[in-house]
Motif scaffolding. Structure first.
Motif, short mmCIF file in Angstrom:
data_model
loop_
_atom_site.label_atom_id
_atom_site.label_comp_id
_atom_site.label_asym_id
_atom_site.label_seq_id
_atom_site.Cartn_x
_atom_site.Cartn_y
_atom_site.Cartn_z
N UNK A 1 0.84 -1.21 0.00
CA UNK A 1 0.00 0.00 0.00
C UNK A 1 0.87 1.25 0.00
N UNK A 2 0.37 2.31 -0.62
CA UNK A 2 1.07 3.59 -0.53
C UNK A 2 0.22 4.53 0.29
N UNK A 3 0.50 4.59 1.61
CA UNK A 3 -0.29 5.46 2.50
C UNK A 3 0.65 6.27 3.39
N UNK A 4 0.20 7.42 3.92
CA UNK A 4 1.05 8.22 4.83
C UNK A 4 1.42 7.41 6.07
N UNK A 5 2.58 7.74 6.66
CA UNK A 5 3.15 7.00 7.79
C UNK A 5 2.14 6.77 8.91
N UNK A 6 1.40 7.86 9.29
CA UNK A 6 0.49 7.74 10.44
C UNK A 6 -0.73 6.84 10.17
N UNK B 1 2.14 -5.03 3.49
CA UNK B 1 3.05 -3.99 3.96
C UNK B 1 2.85 -2.70 3.18
N UNK B 2 3.47 -1.63 3.65
CA UNK B 2 3.36 -0.35 2.92
C UNK B 2 4.60 -0.16 2.07
N UNK B 3 4.58 0.87 1.26
CA UNK B 3 5.71 1.18 0.36
C UNK B 3 6.99 1.37 1.20
N UNK B 4 6.85 2.10 2.33
CA UNK B 4 8.02 2.34 3.19
C UNK B 4 8.55 1.01 3.75
N UNK B 5 7.63 0.17 4.24
CA UNK B 5 8.05 -1.13 4.80
C UNK B 5 8.70 -2.01 3.73
N UNK B 6 8.16 -1.95 2.51
CA UNK B 6 8.69 -2.76 1.42
C UNK B 6 10.11 -2.33 1.08
N UNK B 7 10.31 -1.01 1.06
CA UNK B 7 11.63 -0.44 0.80
C UNK B 7 12.63 -0.93 1.83
#
Length: 734
Positions: A279-284, A340-346
């Motif tokens: 997912x691509x969502x804001x951190x919070x 997971x999110x984009x940040x987690x995937x990275x």
């Protein structure tokens, strides 16, 4: 004839590709610094070529490319990667690097440059190099990351190396670098290193599994698209439009590991691939969004309640965050779904390096987990005064473990490696508490030191001034901090005892009017069959040796009573095996030009002619021959590369070697008879033993047979698999 113009173009192509990937984060004069590093490296390596024949400069360029593209490092790392071999291979010194590129780059390159020189006996050069590299890790984690990039490129180009070098480098990679990539959260690199290790140490298995994956690709893709279609529609319906779903086969190595662990065939592995929803969502919004997706997935497919893993609330120590669940598809297959999110995937793909990209004022749980780990490495390096190989083993045990989350009586979270005990917890709190630990209360119940902790346990340590560590403690600690502190305590205590013993021995010798010279003390140690004089002192102090047994005749070789204790021959067991098997030393060609060599076949993997093997030079038993797929191979080749000897089977004589075959099937009358008939009659193979266990109509059997080589064993396995009712026939290492 070398086409220099074509080579020049190839080098420039790689250099431009590197700049293209680096461009997004280049500041002021970064491009100039990278160009300068490239030119320095190009000049320094101008006459050098790799084993494959290509210009050497392509290696540093490739390492820099991996650092940028696959790990996500920046300018300093590109410069260090381009220059990582110049100090070692050319006339340039660290001082020159510091003058031209600054102290940071110089420090990284110093960490990457191998040590040369003489090492104490019993340590391995690689182990020493590694320790040095880790010392720099404390200051700058980029040293390890560039080292991993360097190793990954070497593994990708291992095909041009000699066979023994391939085995050594591949094993070292598996022993050290794959666990290290895992710990730093570089999953893509860890998986590729494991797969490449398998490709060079067990080529047949590697090819077999990769072909199977290729053959099942189209069916797998159709299955994935059918599986995710309803999920995608529902995600969009609920307004979660910015997402990506991909299906990814598991690595070849992890599939093989599963086949071995569960003792199943390729077809029987249920989760050959994982489906990843990103997912691509804001951190919070990350946590609620991931749980929403979990809810959608489990609306369509029934989850396995034992397989839910929540690494979003408590990330792994290497920073990995995700929700994992295993669900039952409509076709009756279990499927692992990772959310997971984009940040987690990275972070999952690029590990440590990706943390800096998302760095905010407050360190995340993942970041502090990694920092804690680096601090632990620092502690290990501070307290570790053992030899390098021992240090390396300690370090490795801390790389590949999962974690267990426990709490102090005040509710503070402590993360320990899986299988940690109450005693590990005590040392984690404070060394002194560890030394005086009597036992513990876990969840208000009294437990011994060796009690293994579980997630969510609350632990209170009980201490006593009179308590002190014993050698027994080493059996039930897993953290290197606890282990090294206990060893340190025992060493100091032993040293103190040896001092006491020395005074007693000196007194006894003066009573006998014998000089306490080195020669006389060595004679004492030899007489009582003790490895060293220090050991002799210690044994006297603790009462294992009686002072009255030190007599004058020990120092007089001409005395009739003089007779040192006999030392048992260590290799007598192997010699017996050799006698039974009737092995002739003509059977192996080891290295070039060697004819008669004293060797034994390793009992850990029972090699037989036709197996891919290597020789290992032992300290007291000549050469032992192991299969390259032996469980011990990785460790031997990594730590004692200098003792590895090339080995291959020569012309076959009619000799028999013991091999194990495991069979599984459905029970029926006369089955055992059919099996034994094939072994004894049709292939004239002698059987040493057979054990059959039948349960609820299913039976499992293990046969030990004498065969001439792998070809005969293969033929036997093929014939057996045709027996009606037999479901699987496999070789096993006895």
């Amino acid at each position: 004839m070398i086409d220099h113009e074509a080579e020049r173009k190839e080098i420039l192509r790689h250099y431009r590709k590197l700049l293209r990937h680096a461009k997004p984060f280049l500041k002021d004069n970064d491009a100039k610094i990278i160009k300068k590093a490239f030119n320095t490296s190009l000049e320094a390596h101008k006459d050098m070529r790799r084993k494959s024949g290509e210009p050497y400069i392509l290696h540093p360029l490739a390492v820099a490319q991996i650092a940028v593209e696959e790990i996500g490092l920046g300018t300093t790392s590109i410069v260090a990667a381009l220059l990582h071999d110049v100090v070692e291979d050319t006339d340039l010194e660290i001082a020159d690097i510091e003058r031209d590129f600054g102290p940071k780059v110089a420090k990284i390159i110093e960490g990457l440059t191998k040590i040369s020189g003489v090492f104490e006996y019993g340590t391995s050069q690689q182990a020493e190099n590694f320790r040095k590299m880790l010392l720099t890790l404390s200051d700058d984690v980029r040293v390890i990351l560039i080292k991993l990039a360097d190793r990954l490129h070497n593994m990708r180009t291992l095909g041009s190396m000699a066979r023994d070098k391939q085995l050594k480098i591949a094993s070292e990679t598996m022993y050290l670098y794959a666990p290290l990539a895992h710990r730093l959260g570089l999953y893509a690199i860890k998986s590729e290193l494991e797969d490449l290790h398998l490709k060079y140490t067990d080529t047949e298995t590697y090819k077999f599994i990769s072909n199977k994956i290729r053959q099942t690709k189209s069916a797998r893709n159709k299955f994935i698209s059918d599986f995710i279609h309803p999920i995608e529609e529902e995600l969009r319906r609920q307004g979660l439009t910015d997402f990506e779903v991909k299906g990814r086969p598991k690595s070849i190595y992890s599939i093989l590991k599963k086949m071995k662990k569960q003792n199943v065939t390729f077809e029987e592995i249920y989760d050959l691939f994982a489906i990843r929803i990103i997912l691509n969502v804001p951190y919070e919004q990350e946590k609620p969004a991931c749980w929403r997706v979990y809810s959608i997935v489990t609306d369509f497919y029934q989850p396995n309640p034992d397989r839910l893993r929540d690494w979003i609330s408590t990330p792994k120590a290497n920073g990995y965050e995700a929700l994992h669940t295993t669900v039952m598809s409509k076709t009756g297959q279990w499927v692992e779904v990772q959310i997971r999110t984009k940040r987690m995937d990275d972070i999952a793909e690029r590990g440590y390096a990706a943390h800096w990209k998302y760095k905010t004022g407050v360190p995340s749980a993942a970041e502090s987990g990694l920092d804690n780990w680096i601090n632990k490495v620092r502690d290990m390096l501070d307290v570790n005064n053992t030899n390098a190989i021992e240090f390396l083993d300690e370090f490795r045990t801390n790389l590949f473990v999962e974690e267990v989350f426990v709490f102090t009586p005040k509710g503070e979270l402590i993360i320990l490696p899986d299988r940690a005990t109450a005693l590990d917890f005590a040392f984690e709190i404070h060394t002194q508490i560890g030394y005086q630990c009597l036992g513990a209360k876990v969840n208000q119940k009294l437990v011994p030191l060796s009690f293994r902790l579980h997630n969510g346990d609350q632990v209170e340590i009980l201490t006593s001034q009179k308590q002190k560590p014993t050698g027994e403690w080493l059996k039930f600690v897993t953290t290197s901090k606890a282990r090294s502190k206990i060893k340190e305590f025992l060493r100091e205590e032993r040293k103190g005892k040896a001092e006491e013993g020395k005074l007693l021995v000196d007194e006894r010798l003066s009573h006998l009017a014998v000089e306490p010279s080195a020669a006389n003390l060595n004679r004492l140690a030899a007489y009582f069959n003790v490895p060293s004089v220090q050991d002799f002192y210690y044994r006297v102090a603790v009462g294992l040796l009686d002072l009255k047994e030190i007599k004058e005749y020990i120092f007089n070789p001409h005395s009739e009573k003089y007779k040192p204790a006999s030392i048992l021959e260590g290799s007598s067991f192997d010699k017996e095996v050799e006698k039974i098997r009737g092995i002739s030393s003509q059977l192996l060609v080891i290295g070039g030009g060697t004819d008669k060599i004293d060797y034994t076949l390793a009992s850990c993997c029972n090699p037989i002619p036709g197996d891919d093997v290597f020789g290992f030079q032992t300290e007291d038993q000549g050469i032992t021959i192991h299969r390259t797929t032996c469980p011990k191979a990785v460790e031997l080749m990594s730590n004692y590369g200098h003792r590895i000897v090339k080995a291959k089977w020569t012309g076959q004589q009619e000799l028999s070697f013991l091999a194990g075959i495991s069979i599984k099937g459905t029970d029926r009358v006369g089955l055992v008879n059919d099996v034994t008939k094939i072994i004894s009659n049709s292939l004239k193979v002698n059987m040493r033993s057979i054990t059959i266990d039948s349960h609820d109509g299913v039976f499992e059997g293990r046969l030990m047979v004498f065969v001439n080589d792998t070809a005969q064993l293969e033929k036997l396995i093929q014939r057996l698999s045709k027996v009606s009712g037999l479901l699987s026939v496999d070789r096993f290492d006895s």
